[in-house]
Design a protein around this motif. Sequence first.
Motif, PDB file in Angstrom:
ATOM      1  N   VAL A 134       0.747  -1.184  -0.111  1.00 25.07           N
ATOM      2  CA  VAL A 134      -0.082   0.133   0.069  1.00 25.07           C
ATOM      3  C   VAL A 134       0.799   1.216   0.064  1.00 25.07           C
ATOM      4  CG1 VAL A 134      -1.906  -1.126   1.000  1.00 25.07           C
ATOM      5  CG2 VAL A 134      -0.125   0.052   2.417  1.00 25.07           C
ATOM      6  N   ALA A 135       2.226   1.124  -0.091  1.00 22.10           N
ATOM      7  CA  ALA A 135       3.113   2.345  -0.077  1.00 22.10           C
ATOM      8  C   ALA A 135       2.837   3.356  -1.072  1.00 22.10           C
ATOM      9  CB  ALA A 135       4.612   1.973   0.309  1.00 22.10           C
ATOM     10  N   ILE A 136       2.586   2.806  -2.272  1.00 20.94           N
ATOM     11  CA  ILE A 136       2.150   3.856  -3.512  1.00 20.94           C
ATOM     12  C   ILE A 136       1.002   4.662  -3.033  1.00 20.94           C
ATOM     13  CG2 ILE A 136       0.885   2.081  -4.797  1.00 20.94           C
ATOM     14  CD1 ILE A 136       3.616   4.524  -5.976  1.00 20.94           C
ATOM     15  N   MET A 137       0.147   4.308  -2.053  1.00 18.16           N
ATOM     16  CA  MET A 137      -1.203   5.215  -2.067  1.00 18.16           C
ATOM     17  C   MET A 137      -1.079   6.488  -2.168  1.00 18.16           C
ATOM     18  SD  MET A 137      -3.648   2.194  -0.296  1.00 18.16           S
ATOM     19  CE  MET A 137      -5.050   3.524  -0.416  1.00 18.16           C
ATOM     20  N   PRO A 138      -0.233   7.193  -1.075  1.00 16.95           N
ATOM     21  CA  PRO A 138       0.116   8.445  -1.095  1.00 16.95           C
ATOM     22  C   PRO A 138       0.494   9.098  -2.379  1.00 16.95           C
ATOM     23  CG  PRO A 138       0.994   7.438   0.709  1.00 16.95           C
ATOM     24  CD  PRO A 138       0.692   6.277   0.011  1.00 16.95           C
ATOM     25  N   GLN A 139       1.260   8.525  -3.205  1.00 13.10           N
ATOM     26  CA  GLN A 139       1.768   8.980  -4.657  1.00 13.10           C
ATOM     27  C   GLN A 139       0.430   8.963  -5.513  1.00 13.10           C
ATOM     28  OE1 GLN A 139       4.991  10.052  -5.865  1.00 13.10           O
ATOM     29  NE2 GLN A 139       3.033  10.889  -7.136  1.00 13.10           N
ATOM     30  N   ILE A 157       6.200   5.360 -11.669  1.00 15.64           N
ATOM     31  CA  ILE A 157       4.966   4.561 -10.962  1.00 15.64           C
ATOM     32  C   ILE A 157       4.855   3.464 -12.053  1.00 15.64           C
ATOM     33  CG2 ILE A 157       2.591   4.612 -10.584  1.00 15.64           C
ATOM     34  CD1 ILE A 157       2.786   7.890 -10.188  1.00 15.64           C
ATOM     35  N   PHE A 158       4.888   3.483 -13.301  1.00 18.61           N
ATOM     36  CA  PHE A 158       4.829   2.341 -14.399  1.00 18.61           C
ATOM     37  C   PHE A 158       5.771   1.253 -14.148  1.00 18.61           C
ATOM     38  CE2 PHE A 158       5.700   0.214 -18.229  1.00 18.61           C
ATOM     39  CZ  PHE A 158       4.472  -0.147 -18.845  1.00 18.61           C
ATOM     40  N   CYS A 159       6.983   1.681 -13.840  1.00 17.05           N
ATOM     41  CA  CYS A 159       7.820   0.706 -13.640  1.00 17.05           C
ATOM     42  C   CYS A 159       7.858  -0.106 -12.236  1.00 17.05           C
ATOM     43  CB  CYS A 159       9.258   1.304 -13.486  1.00 17.05           C
ATOM     44  SG  CYS A 159       9.968   1.708 -15.219  1.00 17.05           S
ATOM     45  N   LEU A 160       7.349   0.692 -11.189  1.00 22.50           N
ATOM     46  CA  LEU A 160       7.087   0.164  -9.936  1.00 22.50           C
ATOM     47  C   LEU A 160       5.822  -0.891 -10.164  1.00 22.50           C
ATOM     48  CD1 LEU A 160       6.902   2.675  -7.218  1.00 22.50           C
ATOM     49  CD2 LEU A 160       8.316   0.606  -7.272  1.00 22.50           C
ATOM     50  N   GLY A 161       4.863  -0.598 -10.930  1.00 25.47           N
ATOM     51  CA  GLY A 161       3.604  -1.454 -11.098  1.00 25.47           C
ATOM     52  C   GLY A 161       4.149  -2.769 -12.037  1.00 25.47           C
ATOM     53  N   SER A 198      -3.812  -0.700 -11.018  1.00 30.77           N
ATOM     54  CA  SER A 198      -4.676  -1.399 -12.090  1.00 30.77           C
ATOM     55  C   SER A 198      -5.548   0.052 -12.942  1.00 30.77           C
ATOM     56  CB  SER A 198      -5.846  -2.474 -11.987  1.00 30.77           C
ATOM     57  OG  SER A 198      -6.640  -1.788 -10.790  1.00 30.77           O
ATOM     58  N   ASP A 199      -5.973   0.917 -12.113  1.00 29.44           N
ATOM     59  CA  ASP A 199      -6.387   2.038 -12.323  1.00 29.44           C
ATOM     60  C   ASP A 199      -5.317   2.943 -13.229  1.00 29.44           C
ATOM     61  OD1 ASP A 199      -9.022   3.893 -12.765  1.00 29.44           O
ATOM     62  OD2 ASP A 199      -7.817   5.193 -11.422  1.00 29.44           O
ATOM     63  N   PHE A 200      -4.170   3.202 -12.439  1.00 29.66           N
ATOM     64  CA  PHE A 200      -3.183   3.966 -13.255  1.00 29.66           C
ATOM     65  C   PHE A 200      -2.773   3.438 -14.609  1.00 29.66           C
ATOM     66  CE2 PHE A 200       1.399   4.235 -13.958  1.00 29.66           C
ATOM     67  CZ  PHE A 200       1.400   5.745 -14.000  1.00 29.66           C
ATOM     68  N   PHE A 201      -2.559   2.129 -14.511  1.00 29.55           N
ATOM     69  CA  PHE A 201      -2.077   1.317 -15.734  1.00 29.55           C
ATOM     70  C   PHE A 201      -2.923   1.665 -16.957  1.00 29.55           C
ATOM     71  CE2 PHE A 201       1.200  -1.083 -13.454  1.00 29.55           C
ATOM     72  CZ  PHE A 201       2.059  -1.223 -14.303  1.00 29.55           C
ATOM     73  N   TYR A 202      -4.525   1.468 -16.565  1.00 31.97           N
ATOM     74  CA  TYR A 202      -5.431   1.898 -17.643  1.00 31.97           C
ATOM     75  C   TYR A 202      -5.328   3.094 -18.136  1.00 31.97           C
ATOM     76  CZ  TYR A 202     -10.030   2.720 -19.597  1.00 31.97           C
ATOM     77  OH  TYR A 202     -11.030   3.051 -20.341  1.00 31.97           O
ATOM     78  N   HIS A 203      -5.196   4.197 -17.289  1.00 34.90           N
ATOM     79  CA  HIS A 203      -5.185   5.623 -17.744  1.00 34.90           C
ATOM     80  C   HIS A 203      -4.114   5.865 -18.523  1.00 34.90           C
ATOM     81  CE1 HIS A 203      -9.021   6.811 -16.258  1.00 34.90           C
ATOM     82  NE2 HIS A 203      -8.943   6.093 -15.132  1.00 34.90           N
ATOM     83  N   TYR A 204      -2.938   5.339 -17.992  1.00 38.28           N
ATOM     84  CA  TYR A 204      -1.581   5.507 -18.548  1.00 38.28           C
ATOM     85  C   TYR A 204      -1.406   4.975 -19.907  1.00 38.28           C
ATOM     86  CZ  TYR A 204       3.604   5.508 -19.064  1.00 38.28           C
ATOM     87  OH  TYR A 204       4.765   6.086 -19.337  1.00 38.28           O
ATOM     88  N   VAL A 205      -1.803   3.571 -19.925  1.00 41.08           N
ATOM     89  CA  VAL A 205      -1.519   2.947 -21.228  1.00 41.08           C
ATOM     90  C   VAL A 205      -2.590   3.729 -22.300  1.00 41.08           C
ATOM     91  CG1 VAL A 205      -2.042   0.996 -22.730  1.00 41.08           C
ATOM     92  CG2 VAL A 205      -0.976   0.974 -20.354  1.00 41.08           C
ATOM     93  N   THR A 206      -3.857   4.176 -21.960  1.00 39.32           N
ATOM     94  CA  THR A 206      -4.726   4.666 -22.674  1.00 39.32           C
ATOM     95  C   THR A 206      -4.237   6.063 -23.228  1.00 39.32           C
ATOM     96  OG1 THR A 206      -6.747   3.782 -21.684  1.00 39.32           O
ATOM     97  CG2 THR A 206      -7.279   5.539 -23.061  1.00 39.32           C
ATOM     98  N   SER A 207      -3.791   6.923 -22.343  1.00 40.60           N
ATOM     99  CA  SER A 207      -3.187   7.962 -22.678  1.00 40.60           C
ATOM    100  C   SER A 207      -2.045   8.278 -23.701  1.00 40.60           C
ATOM    101  CB  SER A 207      -2.883   8.932 -21.538  1.00 40.60           C
ATOM    102  OG  SER A 207      -1.527   8.338 -20.912  1.00 40.60           O
ATOM    103  N   VAL A 208      -1.283   6.972 -23.373  1.00 39.75           N
ATOM    104  CA  VAL A 208      -0.011   6.844 -24.438  1.00 39.75           C
ATOM    105  C   VAL A 208      -0.575   6.304 -25.744  1.00 39.75           C
ATOM    106  CG1 VAL A 208       2.090   5.397 -24.803  1.00 39.75           C
ATOM    107  CG2 VAL A 208       1.684   6.194 -22.717  1.00 39.75           C
ATOM    108  N   LYS A 209      -1.523   5.419 -25.802  1.00 36.41           N
ATOM    109  CA  LYS A 209      -2.049   5.071 -26.991  1.00 36.41           C
ATOM    110  C   LYS A 209      -2.545   5.933 -27.864  1.00 36.41           C
ATOM    111  CE  LYS A 209      -5.019   1.088 -28.732  1.00 36.41           C
ATOM    112  NZ  LYS A 209      -5.753  -0.098 -28.433  1.00 36.41           N
ATOM    113  N   GLU A 210      -3.504   6.836 -26.939  1.00 35.37           N
ATOM    114  CA  GLU A 210      -4.321   7.893 -27.811  1.00 35.37           C
ATOM    115  C   GLU A 210      -3.611   9.077 -27.996  1.00 35.37           C
ATOM    116  OE1 GLU A 210      -7.815   8.348 -25.595  1.00 35.37           O
ATOM    117  OE2 GLU A 210      -8.624   6.189 -26.097  1.00 35.37           O
ATOM    118  N   GLY A 211      -2.156   9.043 -27.520  1.00 33.06           N
ATOM    119  CA  GLY A 211      -1.352  10.412 -27.641  1.00 33.06           C
ATOM    120  C   GLY A 211      -1.982  11.667 -27.082  1.00 33.06           C
ATOM    121  N   ARG A 212      -2.501  11.343 -25.772  1.00 37.65           N
ATOM    122  CA  ARG A 212      -2.828  12.699 -25.225  1.00 37.65           C
ATOM    123  C   ARG A 212      -2.320  12.454 -23.727  1.00 37.65           C
ATOM    124  NH1 ARG A 212      -6.492  10.577 -21.422  1.00 37.65           N
ATOM    125  NH2 ARG A 212      -7.314   8.423 -21.610  1.00 37.65           N
ATOM    126  N   THR A 213      -2.683  13.930 -23.194  1.00 34.61           N
ATOM    127  CA  THR A 213      -1.951  13.924 -21.730  1.00 34.61           C
ATOM    128  C   THR A 213      -2.484  13.051 -20.716  1.00 34.61           C
ATOM    129  OG1 THR A 213      -1.586  16.422 -22.311  1.00 34.61           O
ATOM    130  CG2 THR A 213      -1.573  15.808 -19.827  1.00 34.61           C
TER     131      THR A 213
END
Length: 220
Positions: A134-139, A157-161, A198-213
Amino acid sequence: KARGAMNLFRLVGDMLHLASILLLLYRIYRFKSCAGVSLKSQILYAVVFICRYLDLLFSFVSLYNTMMKILFISGTCATIYFIAKKHRLTYDAEHDTFNVLYLVLPCAVLALVINQEFTFFEILWTFSIYLEAVAIMPQLWMLQRLRNAENFTLLYIFCLGAYRGFYLLNWIYRYFTEDGYSQAIVWVAGTIQTVLYSDFFYHYVTSVKEGRTFSLPAPQ
């Protein structure tokens, strides 16, 4: 504690874990700023590593094992120094507001109640397993309030996950290749940790795939 024989999943996981720490240090060094980085998460990780690797004082597994433990502790402590001291004026304290007692106290109680052996070092080791989950939760909490973050922080964060994902594969591999291998505490805590990403990964991969912030949904 010995960590079993080396395999590709564990090696990749270890390298991703080390890369996450080095990426964050490089990011702070290059931009001379720790904006968007949670000091609270870094302190929790330092507690995790110190509690888990106290066996450095009396046990030797291998040079690789020893060096990785030293790098994890020293790298995390260096990050804390940069945030709390050298670049403290760039620290977003107003957004780093997660109450870590909600994480530390339950993990401490759980370690006292559910452990493999009721000894001082075993309880500290078990506590570190629960706390790392749970240590990542504050981040993540901080990231949600900022809505977006600098690319190096996101990659950290991606590398940690990803590290934890490869360790799940490592445990599965060891379960089928090592007679009698069983670490229920580690498996459950690691699975919970992976789910938190999981939520971070979903939004991170989606943003990279769609080329948005990148951005996380605002808290309700």
